[in-house]
Design an enzyme around this catalytic site. Structure first.
Site, mmCIF file in Angstrom:
data_model
loop_
_atom_site.group_PDB
_atom_site.id
_atom_site.type_symbol
_atom_site.label_atom_id
_atom_site.label_comp_id
_atom_site.label_asym_id
_atom_site.label_seq_id
_atom_site.Cartn_x
_atom_site.Cartn_y
_atom_site.Cartn_z
ATOM 1 C CB SER A 1 -0.885 -0.088 1.240
ATOM 2 O OG SER A 1 -1.518 1.145 1.134
ATOM 3 C CB THR A 2 2.413 3.070 -2.524
ATOM 4 O OG1 THR A 2 1.129 3.540 -3.412
ATOM 5 C CG2 THR A 2 3.136 2.107 -3.454
ATOM 6 C CB CYS A 3 -1.804 5.336 0.493
ATOM 7 S SG CYS A 3 -2.618 5.377 -1.044
ATOM 8 C CG PHE A 4 -1.513 3.849 4.713
ATOM 9 C CD1 PHE A 4 -1.784 4.816 5.487
ATOM 10 C CD2 PHE A 4 -2.402 3.240 3.606
ATOM 11 C CE1 PHE A 4 -3.232 5.219 5.303
ATOM 12 C CE2 PHE A 4 -3.739 3.638 3.712
ATOM 13 C CZ PHE A 4 -4.185 4.561 4.335
#
Length: 793
Positions: A758-761
């Protein structure tokens, strides 16, 4: 009864401490024949005081630069005559104590009795501020402070009288904003006027610095250490210092020695660092003072006035009585500690730059909050408060929100940034990004922004985009000469590059260092002598003409500068610019233009429509040039600036919408390049230390096996893992510790599953595999096929 010598313990640190000059002076001031005022120094004090007299209320004649340098050099040699002769390592040890603000080591310790190991104590004793030689050096620094200020004022005055346009006009505008009583003119500055008439001679300070090149390495190390000690002693703990003070003169000389001499080994550049400054000042204090100083200057672009930022003291300082022995007949100028590049590390400067941007973000957020509050209070009488729309909604947004389609990245970014007001660009950036018609995507905590800028750079720097060119051997990028892309695209791309730097996003680009020199210095950056030595070897634009010129240096060259663009081989030169309405158009004098392929016949250049250019056919050839060195400099100017000047102006206009040159000037060109581009060199052990775990423990066997597997990968594969988890293609300037890298336990023990991210996090969802080989295989496959995109990969 034992004698005094028999009671001494030469191996004891306490004994060595008691043998120092300061302690002996306190206990027995006349012991061992030491005199408070050694014979011979009175003469030098009187001589140096003659240089200070013109700046005092007593007045006096200004001594010429040559005579002043002779007096100062004689006094300085006297101060350094008995400088301890030690190795660089011994001076580094003493420097570590002084730079941190300590007088002596903070712990009790014993040292060997051997004198060669105790040299650092003699070094500390030599730079003791209570010694008569230190008082003489203080007077020398006072002269340096006053003469440097006088030299700059005379130089500015001379430039203003000779050149009423350009830089001088900017100086006049800056000084006129401060007040009519303090304008830089001949009548109000008689001292500078006297010196300005003969300013072509080398200044006293440069002559003094030239003498330091003749010093031995140990003597120069001692001098720099002494200057640092005097700076820390007189410094008042503020990020802004007055130019007529000893602390400024000490920093000024250190900076001159660092830039003008090569006696000290380049491997010892950290020797100039003063750690006590960054320890005493907070990043917020430095950022606020830097911003306030720009406001006091009265102009937006202060980077071209390196020592005259702030120019004059405030009204309060102007009216108060200066509590000093020597009083200037005019208000002293000030400078900021960030203007000395040796005081702070690159990482510290990046922190200060980020703090400046955070202040602006906070101000922009506060404006949006006030707009929202005012609207709600106005509509409070209604039963239902309506949601804002259109321009009103943009005014109340707490972030700069961009909604981007993955297959129209640049187009969507251009369309949305073009209509935004400048104050909206200072808000924190948030990006919603997905496939077309699906833009309501989760939270953007940094990963989506990184992915967005990666795609922006990939599209803008692509060869078929026609905006940049790339050196295939080195991967270096630069603006493409003769680009047919409209100039507004370069302007908006400059805004996007500034948005990335403003929000702390590292870009996957590799611009030539000259790009950052021009971005920092503007027209001043076009001076070839300040460009890096690798200018030709890694230049992305075709440079065969320059190589030919260097190989035939003794021959006359009668052609214009070479330019290959849009299928044409052009021989041309820059012809200046003219104004058309509210815009400027640049003129290119074309001597010859022929197709690169096919017919070799010339063509009518008036038919060429290159954005930002007006083509003029010059009937005769360029005049022959016999000075090949001068021609080489002009050719470098042509390649770096004049051949792409319309694109340069458009890009800088967009970039400066968000980050002004004054804020950028806290960096050197190399530091700015490092801040914007980061580095592709990954230290996997540092990344391991910075990693956080959810559902795992750092020292459990499975996690240790994970890092053993990763350590066997190549650096490119390891960087691929970082991109898979965080979307980042470069390591930021702060190092691996600034990368958000989280390993989270994924439920289940199925060996057929692949790891996800999850690149967002910045999170890697890692299942538990039955063996290290399966872990290696599955992780390699996930990284190979899952590096593109964001969200859950």
């Amino acid at each position: 009864m034992a004698s005094a010598d028999e009671k001494r313990d030469p191996s004891s640190f306490q004994q060595l401490f008691c043998d120092t000059f300061s302690i002996r002076k306190i206990c027995t001031p006349q012991a061992d024949g030491i005199k408070v005022d050694p014979s011979g120094l009175e003469h030098y004090h009187r001589a140096v005081n003659t240089l200070l007299r013109p700046f005092s209320s007593a007045g006096g004649n200004i001594v010429s630069n040559k005579t002043a340098a002779t007096i100062m050099n004689a006094a300085l040699q006297t101060c350094l005559a008995d400088a301890p002769s030690g190795s660089p390592q011994q001076y580094v040890f003493a420097n570590r104590l002084i730079s941190a603000g300590h007088a002596y080591p903070a712990c009790d310790q014993r040292t060997p009795a051997d004198a060669k190991w105790n040299i650092w104590l003699r070094i500390l004793d030599h730079v003791e501020i209570e010694k008569p030689t230190s008082r003489l050096l203080v007077h020398i620094l006072q002269v340096v402070a006053f003469r440097s200020q006088l030299d700059d004022r005379a130089s500015d005055m001379t430039n203003c009288m000779r050149d009423p346009n350009g830089q001088s006009a900017m100086l006049y505008r800056a000084f006129s904003t401060i007040g009519p009583t303090n304008k830089l003119n001949v009548e109000l500055d008689p001292l500078a006027h006297k010196l300005g008439s003969s300013y072509h001679t080398r200044s006293m300070i440069m002559r003094l610095v030239a003498h330091t090149t003749e010093m031995s390495e140990s003597t120069l190390l001692c001098f720099v250490l002494w200057l640092k000690k005097l700076f820390l002693t007189h410094w008042r703990g503020t990020p802004v210092v007055q130019r007529d003070n000893v602390e400024f003169a000490a920093l000024f000389l250190i900076d001159a020695i660092k830039n003008k001499t090569d006696t000290i080994s380049p491997a010892m550049l950290d020797y100039y660092l003063i750690e006590g400054v960054s320890t005493r000042l907070s990043s917020l204090e430095i950022a606020q003072s830097w911003t306030e100083l720009a406001s006091r200057c009265g102009v937006a672009d202060c980077s071209h006035m390196p020592w005259y930022i702030g120019s004059y003291a405030s009204e309060t300082q102007r009216s108060s009585k200066l509590d000093r022995e020597v009083v200037l007949p005019y208000s002293p100028a000030v400078c900021h500690l960030l203007q000395f590049d040796f005081l702070f590390t690159t990482t510290q400067r990046a922190v200060y730059f980020r703090s400046i941007n955070w202040q602006r973000m906070l101000q922009a957020w506060s404006v949006s909050e006030k707009a929202s509050g005012n609207r709600q209070r106005t509509e409070s009488s209604r039963l239902r408060i309506q949601q804002p729309d259109g321009r009103l909604r943009h005014n109340e947004e707490q972030a700069l929100v961009l909604k981007i389609r993955r297959d129209h990245v640049l187009q969507d970014a251009y369309d949305q940034l073009w209509q935004r007001r400048n104050n909206e660009l200072f808000r924190p950036l948030r990006v919603w990004m997905a496939e077309a018609d699906d833009l309501e995507l989760g939270q953007d905590l940094g990963g989506v922004q990184i992915e967005f800028f990666n795609l922006v750079c990939r599209e803008a720097y692509a060869e078929d985009a026609g905006m940049f060119t790339t050196n295939d051997a080195t991967g270096t990028n630069y603006l493409r000469p003769g680009s047919i892309q409209p100039l507004h695209k370069f302007e908006l791309l400059g805004t996007l590059l500034a948005l990335a730097a403003y929000n702390g996003i590292t870009l996957p680009i590799s611009m030539h260092e000259t790009f950052y020199r021009i971005l920092l210095d503007g027209p001043v950056g076009r001076k070839p002598s300040i460009w890096p030595p690798s200018f030709i070897s890694d230049w992305p634009v075709e440079s065969s003409s320059l190589e030919y010129m260097l190989d035939h240096a003794e021959e006359d060259i009668d052609d214009g500068f070479s330019l290959e663009a849009n299928g044409l081989r052009v021989s041309a030169s820059y012809g200046g610019r003219f104004r058309t309405g509210d815009e400027y158009t640049h003129t290119m004098n074309v001597y010859q233009a022929v197709p690169m392929y096919g017919s070799s016949a010339g063509m009518d250049v008036s038919e060429l429509k290159w954005p930002g250019w007006r083509m003029i056919q010059v009937p005769e050839n360029a005049p022959p040039i016999t000075d090949w060195k001068k021609f080489a400099e002009k050719y470098m100017l042509w390649m770096a600036y004049y051949s792409v000047v319309p694109q340069w102006e458009a890009l800088m206009k967009g970039f400066y919408r968000i980050i002004d040159p004054h804020t950028l000037s806290i960096f050197t060109p190399a530091e700015l390049k490092h801040h914007i581009e980061g580095t592709s060199n990954l230290d996997i052990q540092e990344l391991r230390r910075a990693t956080r775990y959810e559902g795992y423990v750092a020292n459990e066997p499975y996690i240790q096996a994970f890092w053993r597997v990763i350590s066997t990968w190549s650096e490119a594969e390891q960087m691929g893992l970082v991109k898979f988890v965080t979307a980042a293609e470069r390591v930021p300037i702060g190092g691996e510790k600034d990368i958000t890298f989280v390993i989270q336990h994924s439920p289940g023990t199925d060996d057929e599953r692949l790891p996800t991210s999850s690149t967002c996090f910045g999170t890697l969802n890692l299942p538990v595999y039955s063996s290290a080989d399966i872990l290696n295989t599955k992780l390699t496959m996930a990284v190979k096929y899952g590096m593109e995109g964001f969200g859950v990969a």
